[in-house]
Design an enzyme around this catalytic site. Structure first.
Site, PDB file in Angstrom:
ATOM      1  N   LEU A  73      60.414  37.371  54.304  1.00 13.08           N
ATOM      2  CA  LEU A  73      58.619  37.704  55.015  1.00 13.08           C
ATOM      3  C   LEU A  73      58.823  38.942  55.491  1.00 13.08           C
ATOM      4  CD1 LEU A  73      58.396  34.237  55.915  1.00 13.08           C
ATOM      5  CD2 LEU A  73      56.347  35.353  55.171  1.00 13.08           C
TER       6      LEU A  73
ATOM      7  N   PHE B  76      66.700  31.597  55.567  1.00  9.57           N
ATOM      8  CA  PHE B  76      66.545  32.730  53.747  1.00  9.57           C
ATOM      9  C   PHE B  76      65.551  33.060  54.169  1.00  9.57           C
ATOM     10  CE2 PHE B  76      64.029  30.664  50.753  1.00  9.57           C
ATOM     11  CZ  PHE B  76      63.898  29.371  51.744  1.00  9.57           C
ATOM     12  N   LYS B  77      64.470  32.778  54.647  1.00  5.35           N
ATOM     13  CA  LYS B  77      62.765  33.215  54.740  1.00  5.35           C
ATOM     14  C   LYS B  77      62.775  33.976  55.101  1.00  5.35           C
ATOM     15  CE  LYS B  77      60.572  29.000  54.458  1.00  5.35           C
ATOM     16  NZ  LYS B  77      61.570  27.234  54.188  1.00  5.35           N
ATOM     17  N   ASP B  78      63.283  35.099  55.853  1.00  2.51           N
ATOM     18  CA  ASP B  78      63.371  36.247  56.445  1.00  2.51           C
ATOM     19  C   ASP B  78      63.404  36.379  55.017  1.00  2.51           C
ATOM     20  OD1 ASP B  78      63.398  35.380  59.340  1.00  2.51           O
ATOM     21  OD2 ASP B  78      65.873  35.633  59.435  1.00  2.51           O
TER      22      ASP B  78
END
Ligand SMILES: *Cc1c(COP(=O)(O)O)cnc(C)c1O
Length: 469
Positions: free
Chosen positions: A116, A111-113
């Site tokens: 970021l 999910f960090k995409d």
């Protein structure tokens, strides 16, 4: 929009400056001075919008005054255009009224995409306008590093250095970082552990002489823009499940409290959320707070869900700030006590108020594997260990079967084969198409000693598109 520090002593900043700031100068974290609030009619009118358009409506108030609408729209369309699924964050039903929100269709499968990919584009936009360049130095034990590198690979004005502990990250995670080439991308394998890496990043913020005046930017989840981007998918999920006419509950695999804090903000912005479940692994400082009003540091344990292996949850300070009526001096006091090795509790009425919304559970490695196996047997779906913790906690803490329960699916199972194998799921996992040749790709990485001076010298030698600063 203005942003203020949770410790009350740092100057207020606008969006552009908060994007480029790490910690506030008083050691606090930045939060919006006033949260935007949407009416039910307004939220209802967003049903059916493509993800990037919904993102525009939710985030627009946060960037007003810094980014013109037309530019912001373009940035968002590009950002969410790189996701491999047309719905960007599809919902998958597991059980009656139980859903997984799949947040792993971005370039690095976690999910960090969501945050970021946006952060890289926002940085480049703002820096181009100012005619500035920055250096990013980050430490990673896994997901953050690859997502940050992917997010910055096309940035003209950013050089990124990611430190990982040599030989101590999984092969998939290492390759997701080291196979991305660019003159502004620098992978450093440190001959030390993750704490050593993190310590060197911290010390580099404290003493920036080696940067010769170039600004240093933080990409960990204390960066406000990351939280902001994560608010959107709570709206996206709720709108598909009958919101805002009906409330929705969320269970969130939690480490640094960034992702779930975004859900808390979505609720304060007008989205009817009836329950937020903090799902942790054995590193359970947040569960101990939510269940027993004790915020106390304990030793770190390595688990099968390494992206949630934390001793302290940095973003929890943002919730504490609201719990204490946004009294910065009170937070500075609590954090001081905590830093000196003490734990703390909050006053009963504050804790009771918080518990009206939040529940929690700590899930062991064994229970994680059991849940992966159980869900696979029932549905044929393979969960990653972090998501499995969310499912376990959702089932244990759920308050109402009539309210849809959404578990945030934070990573693709292919990133964590160890847990999946231990769960005995006899299904070979395949890398998605865009990563199918990951194990054949060439890698690029510099091994450096566990020594601050060596790291800093490397950064000054390569910090300007591979050339000296
Ligand atoms: C980072 C991460 C988490 C924890 O998110 P926080 O915002 O730190 O609470 C959970 N699952 C995965 C897969 C992650 O990468």
């Amino acid at each position: 929009m203005r942003y203020i520090s949770t410790r009350g002593q740092a100057p207020a900043l606008n969006f552009e400056d908060v994007l480029l700031a790490g910690l506030a100068s008083d050691g606090g974290l930045y939060v919006p001075e006033n949260l935007p609030r949407f009416t039910q009619e307004e939220i209802a009118s967003w049903a059916g919008l493509p993800y990037h358009e919904l993102a525009f409506r939710v985030m627009r108030p946060f960037v007003t005054g810094s980014i013109p609408d037309s530019d912001f729209k373009k940035i968002l369309e590009e950002t969410y255009g790189v996701f491999a699924h047309s719905a960007v964050a599809p919902l998958r039903q597991l059980n009656g009224n139980e859903w997984v929100l799949e947040l792993f269709h971005g370039p690095t499968l976690a999910f960090k995409d969501f945050a970021l990919q946006l952060l890289g584009r926002l940085l480049d936009y703002v820096l181009a306008k100012r005619g500035e360049r920055v250096v990013i130095i980050g430490a990673t034990s896994g997901d953050t590093g690859s997502a940050a590198i992917e997010g910055c690979r096309r940035c003209d004005n950013v050089d990124i250095f990611i430190l990982h502990p040599n030989n101590r990250v999984s092969e998939v995670q290492r390759r997701q970082m080291t196979t991305i080439f660019g003159e502004n991308i620098h992978n450093i394998a440190v001959e030390g552990n993750f704490d050593d890496c993190q310590e060197m990043v911290k010390n580099s913020f404290a003493d920036q002489g080696f940067l010769k005046g170039t600004r240093l930017v933080a990409v960990n989840s204390i960066n406000w823009a990351r939280i902001m981007a994560q608010i959107v998918y709570y709206f996206h999920a709720a709108l598909q499940l009958g919101g805002p006419a009906r409330s929705v509950a969320f269970s969130v695999p939690t480490g640094n409290f960034g992702d779930i804090f975004a859900g808390y903000l979505a609720r304060n912005m007008g989205l009817p959320i009836s329950q937020l479940i903090v799902a942790t692994n054995r590193n359970d400082i947040l569960h101990r707070f939510m269940s027993g009003n004790q915020y106390v540091k304990e030793t770190l344990h390595a688990t099968l869900s390494p992206s949630m292996d934390i001793m302290v949850s940095s973003n929890f300070e943002r919730l504490l700030f609201d719990m204490h009526g946004r009294n910065g001096a009170a937070i500075a006091g609590l954090m001081d006590t905590f830093k000196q090795g003490g734990g703390f509790s909050v006053e009963d009425d504050r804790w009771n108020e918080t518990r009206k919304l939040f529940d929690s559970l700590a899930v062991s490695d064994e229970q994680t594997c059991e849940t992966i196996a159980e869900v696979f047997a029932a549905t044929g779906e393979v969960l990653d260990p972090h998501t499995a913790i969310g499912v376990k906690a959702a089932r244990a803490c759920r308050r109402s079967l009539d309210t849809p329960m959404v578990v945030l699916g934070t990573a693709h199972p292919v990133k964590f084969p160890e847990a999946v194998e231990k769960a005995g799921v006899g299904k070979a996992l395949e890398l998605p198409a865009h990563l199918s040749d990951l194990f054949e790709r060439e890698e690029r990485c510099t091994v450096l000693p566990n020594d601050l001076k060596a790291i800093q010298a490397f950064v000054s030698q390569h910090g300007n598109r591979g050339k000296p600063l």
